[in-house]
Design an enzyme around this catalytic site. Sequence first.
Site, PDB file in Angstrom:
ATOM      1  CG  HIS A  62      -1.943   1.106   1.173  1.00 22.20           C
ATOM      2  ND1 HIS A  62      -3.287   0.881   0.984  1.00 22.20           N
ATOM      3  CD2 HIS A  62      -1.820   2.450   1.244  1.00 22.20           C
ATOM      4  CE1 HIS A  62      -3.938   2.027   0.962  1.00 22.20           C
ATOM      5  NE2 HIS A  62      -3.053   3.010   1.118  1.00 22.20           N
TER       6      HIS A  62
ATOM      7  CG  HIS B 139      -1.049   7.035  -1.469  1.00 21.55           C
ATOM      8  ND1 HIS B 139      -2.279   7.200  -2.078  1.00 21.55           N
ATOM      9  CD2 HIS B 139      -1.274   6.297  -0.365  1.00 21.55           C
ATOM     10  CE1 HIS B 139      -3.207   6.595  -1.345  1.00 21.55           C
ATOM     11  NE2 HIS B 139      -2.617   6.034  -0.305  1.00 21.55           N
TER      12      HIS B 139
ATOM     13  CD  GLN C 168      -7.016  11.241  -1.307  1.00 23.16           C
ATOM     14  OE1 GLN C 168      -5.865  10.836  -1.404  1.00 23.16           O
ATOM     15  NE2 GLN C 168      -7.758  11.046  -0.219  1.00 23.16           N
TER      16      GLN C 168
ATOM     17  CG  HIS D 146      -7.498   4.289   0.769  1.00 24.41           C
ATOM     18  ND1 HIS D 146      -7.007   3.882  -0.436  1.00 24.41           N
ATOM     19  CD2 HIS D 146      -6.494   4.979   1.379  1.00 24.41           C
ATOM     20  CE1 HIS D 146      -5.756   4.305  -0.552  1.00 24.41           C
ATOM     21  NE2 HIS D 146      -5.413   4.971   0.522  1.00 24.41           N
TER      22      HIS D 146
ATOM     23  CD  GLU E 125      -6.732   6.419   6.120  1.00 22.04           C
ATOM     24  OE1 GLU E 125      -7.106   6.505   4.937  1.00 22.04           O
ATOM     25  OE2 GLU E 125      -5.625   6.815   6.521  1.00 22.04           O
TER      26      GLU E 125
ATOM     27  CG  ASP F 295      -0.834   5.077   3.548  1.00 25.48           C
ATOM     28  OD1 ASP F 295      -1.123   5.278   2.359  1.00 25.48           O
ATOM     29  OD2 ASP F 295      -1.607   5.343   4.487  1.00 25.48           O
TER      30      ASP F 295
ATOM     31  CD1 TRP G 131      -3.003  12.551   4.275  1.00 25.07           C
ATOM     32  CD2 TRP G 131      -1.828  12.349   2.379  1.00 25.07           C
ATOM     33  NE1 TRP G 131      -3.836  12.843   3.224  1.00 25.07           N
ATOM     34  CE2 TRP G 131      -3.156  12.724   2.060  1.00 25.07           C
ATOM     35  CE3 TRP G 131      -0.914  12.162   1.342  1.00 25.07           C
ATOM     36  CZ2 TRP G 131      -3.585  12.921   0.750  1.00 25.07           C
ATOM     37  CZ3 TRP G 131      -1.340  12.362   0.045  1.00 25.07           C
ATOM     38  CH2 TRP G 131      -2.653  12.732  -0.258  1.00 25.07           C
TER      39      TRP G 131
HETATM   40 ZN   LIG Z   1      -3.427   5.095   1.381  1.00 25.63          ZN
END
Ligand SMILES: [Zn+2]
Length: 425
Positions: free
Chosen positions: A57, A59, A152, A210, A213, A309, A315
Site C-alpha cells: 500500500h 501513494h 481520492q 481504502h 480509515e 502508505d 500526510w
Molecule cells: Zn493510502
Amino acid sequence: MFDLILRNCNLPDGRRGMDIGIRDGRIAAVEAALSGEAGEVIDAAGQLVTPPFVDAHFHMDATLSYGLPRVNQSGTLLEGIALWGELKPLLTQEALVERALAYCDWAVAKGLLAIRSHVDVCDPRLLAVEALLHVKDKVRPYLDLQLVAFPQDGVLRSPGALDNLKRALDMGVDVVGGIPHFERTMADGAESVRILCELAAERGLPVDMHCDESDDPLSRHIETLAFHAQRLGLQGRVTGSHLTSMHSMDNYYVSKLLPLMAEAGVAAVANPLINITLQGRHDTYPKRRGMTRVPELLTAGIPVAFGHDCVMDPWYSLGSADMLEVAAMGLHVAQMTSQDGMRACFAAVTAAPARILGLDGYGLEPGCRGDLVLLQAVDPVEALRLRATRLLVLRGGRVVARSPAAVAALALPGRPSCVDFTHRS
Ligand SMILES: [Zn+2]
C-alpha cells in the site's frame, strides 16, 4: 553449471547454512552443500537471505512532495487531504515521474522490489495516471509496480470521478480502488463499494479500497466489501486497506465480521506508521492506537500485510522506503512480541503482500525468480531489531544494489577501534 551460487544462507523459515543456485535469472536449487560449478560464488556467511520486501500500500503520485506547496502544519489526515487538493493543480508530469523514479531508487536500495501504489484519478487530466504508467514501464527491469485507480475525493462525491476511474483502467491501471468512508453518507459509501466491485467483476480486475480509515466504531464498509466480494465471486482478489475503524468497533460485532471476511477471501492491509500517527486525533486520554486488529485477523485466517502508505508527502513527513521500519512499528503497535508474532510481522512485508499482489515467481523455491536480499542479520527477528543493512539486493540473479556492512567506530581508550555492529564474534 549455475550463473551464481549464494553459499551459507540462513532462510526466513529457519533453515540455516543453505546454498542457493541461480541459473537464467531463476532459482535452480536450494540445498545444503550444493555441488556444481558457478560463474560467481557469494559467501552469505550465515546471514539471512530473503525474497525481496513488498509494499502492499503506497501513494507514489504524492511521494517526495513534502513541503509542496506548503507543509502540513497540524499533521492530520484532513489537512493532508486538503493540502493534496492544493498541490494537484500544480503537478506536472515531469516532476511526478522524477519523484517516483527517485523513490524507486530508494526502494531498490532497501530491497523493496514490488510496490502496489494507489494513483489519484480525480484529476480529469489523469496526469498522475499517465506519469505512473510511464514509471511502471521504466522500472520494470528492477521493480514491479502495480497501480490502483484511487478516487481520492470519493467516486460518488467527486463529479466525474467514476468516468475518470474507468478511463484510468482503460489506460492499463491494474486494480480498482475506492474510499467509501469519504463519501457523503454511509449509504453513498455502501453504494460506491457495490459499483466498484461490480466494475472489477466485469473487467476481471482485483479490488483494493481504502476502507473505514477513521475512528468511527460504526463504520461498516468492510462488511459491505466482504459481502460484495462473496456475492460476485471475487474471493482472493479483494483487499481492505487501513480498516482502522475495526480498532474501535464493538467486540461482538468484530467476532461476526472476521469470519465473514475469511469466507469472502478478503485480505487486509494495515499501515502502521500512518495509522499510529493519524488515528485517535479526536481523543483526549486514553488515546486509541487506531491500527486494525492484526493478530485477530491473522488468527481468523485472513492474509494481512503492512504497507508504508506515505513517504515525505502531504500526510507524512517521514519515511525512507524501509519496510523493516514499517514492520517494526506494526510489531510494537499490535504488541506482536511473541516469536510467532515477530515472524508474522516479517512475513507481513514479504510473503503476505506478495500473495495479495499476486506476484508471479515470488519465493525461495526452485523456479522462483532470482530476486533476493542479503541482510546483515541472522534471522527475521534480528533483521527487525536492527532494521538490518541490505548488503546485497539481487533482481533476476543480478546484483542491483549493495550497501556496506554497518559498523560502529569507537574511539575509547583501550577499546577496539571498530566493532561489529551486531556484536557477534
Ligand atoms: Zn493510502
